[in-house]
Write a protein that holds these residues in place. Structure first.
Motif, short mmCIF file in Angstrom:
data_model
loop_
_atom_site.label_atom_id
_atom_site.label_comp_id
_atom_site.label_asym_id
_atom_site.label_seq_id
_atom_site.Cartn_x
_atom_site.Cartn_y
_atom_site.Cartn_z
N UNK A 100 -17.68 28.28 -28.25
CA UNK A 100 -18.17 27.72 -29.20
C UNK A 100 -17.84 27.78 -30.55
N UNK A 101 -19.26 28.48 -31.02
CA UNK A 101 -19.21 29.45 -31.77
C UNK A 101 -18.41 30.73 -32.05
N UNK A 102 -18.01 31.37 -31.08
CA UNK A 102 -17.52 32.07 -31.65
C UNK A 102 -15.83 32.34 -31.63
N UNK A 103 -15.67 30.61 -30.73
CA UNK A 103 -13.71 30.13 -31.16
C UNK A 103 -13.84 29.67 -32.89
N UNK A 104 -14.37 28.89 -33.22
CA UNK A 104 -14.79 28.46 -34.42
C UNK A 104 -15.14 29.64 -35.88
N UNK A 105 -16.12 30.74 -35.55
CA UNK A 105 -15.47 32.08 -36.17
C UNK A 105 -14.38 32.70 -35.95
N UNK A 106 -13.12 33.02 -34.91
CA UNK A 106 -12.81 33.90 -34.70
C UNK A 106 -11.56 33.37 -35.38
N UNK A 107 -11.38 32.06 -35.34
CA UNK A 107 -10.39 30.75 -35.51
C UNK A 107 -10.00 30.00 -36.32
N UNK A 108 -11.32 29.37 -35.90
CA UNK A 108 -11.65 27.97 -36.84
C UNK A 108 -10.47 27.12 -37.24
N UNK A 109 -9.78 26.73 -38.39
CA UNK A 109 -8.28 26.73 -38.95
C UNK A 109 -7.03 26.83 -38.64
N UNK A 110 -7.12 28.28 -38.31
CA UNK A 110 -5.73 29.00 -37.93
C UNK A 110 -5.41 28.18 -36.93
N UNK A 111 -3.50 28.69 -37.19
CA UNK A 111 -3.16 27.36 -35.99
C UNK A 111 -2.34 28.65 -34.54
N UNK A 112 -3.25 29.22 -34.78
CA UNK A 112 -2.22 30.83 -33.87
C UNK A 112 -2.65 29.83 -32.52
N UNK A 113 -3.52 29.29 -32.14
CA UNK A 113 -3.99 28.96 -30.82
C UNK A 113 -4.85 27.15 -31.47
N UNK A 114 -4.62 26.18 -30.14
CA UNK A 114 -5.48 25.42 -29.69
C UNK A 114 -5.90 24.43 -29.04
N UNK A 115 -6.91 24.10 -29.57
CA UNK A 115 -7.64 23.38 -27.75
C UNK A 115 -7.72 22.37 -28.01
N UNK A 116 -7.40 21.47 -26.77
CA UNK A 116 -8.11 19.67 -26.38
C UNK A 116 -8.49 19.97 -25.42
N UNK A 117 -9.51 18.28 -25.55
CA UNK A 117 -9.89 17.84 -24.43
C UNK A 117 -9.91 16.18 -24.44
N UNK A 118 -10.07 15.76 -23.44
CA UNK A 118 -10.50 14.20 -22.73
C UNK A 118 -11.44 14.11 -21.67
N UNK A 119 -12.03 13.28 -22.05
CA UNK A 119 -12.95 13.26 -21.10
C UNK A 119 -12.78 11.50 -20.80
#
Length: 163
Positions: free
Chosen positions: A96-115
């Motif tokens: 999660x930390x790596x995702x936020x550092x590399x992608x953050x608010x960049x719109x190249x990739x999105x992630x989602x989850x539902x519980x």
């Protein structure tokens, strides 16, 4: 050699609370491989960890699906607490930390989850001529007999929809 096919109709027990966790990613900019590939590659090691420590983590099973832009993983857990504990664990927090550092608010990739928290007795399933799949990999897999040959009987509800 393929998976064993269970001929006939089967269902699962529905006498336990379960948690269904849906997680995935969407590639918004296909050519931005350097942005979405690390997100995609972070998941296999977490999946391996889930299956390696399945019982102690409270992880039951999962299915994965891949589309042109979107991946989805449907996971089954025995409790919300176990899912949240895993989410706070070292491997997930590192990803999660790596995702936020590399992608953050960049719109190249999105992630989602539902519980979804699902109470015992409020879900049912049917598998016809299928290998173990979905809940049937996570819960007892039982043949459908006369006493549970329709959804109403498996859910134990009357014609008014009440238990």
């Amino acid at each position: 050699m393929g998976k064993q096919i269970f001929k006939g109709r089967y269902t699962t027990e529905n006498d336990s609370d379960i948690v269904v966790f849906i997680i995935g990613m969407r590639i918004n900019r296909r050519l931005a491989i350097h942005k979405w590939l690390p997100v995609f590659l972070a998941m296999p090691s977490m999946v391996k960890e889930l299956y390696t420590h399945q019982e102690e983590l409270g992880f039951l099973s999962m299915e994965s699906f891949f589309g042109l832009r979107t991946t989805v993983m449907i996971q089954y857990w025995n409790s919300t607490e176990n899912l949240l504990t895993y989410a706070r664990g070292e491997k997930h927090l590192k990803a999660w930390k790596a995702f936020n550092q590399k992608v953050g608010n960049n719109n190249a990739v999105g992630i989602y989850h539902e519980t979804y928290q699902i109470k015992k007795g409020t879900y049912e399933s049917v598998y016809g001529n299928m290998p173990l799949h979905g809940l049937s990999k996570a819960l007892p897999h039982i043949p459908i007999g006369k006493e549970i040959n329709n959804a109403r009987k498996r859910l134990k509800v009357d014609k008014k929809g009440t238990k």
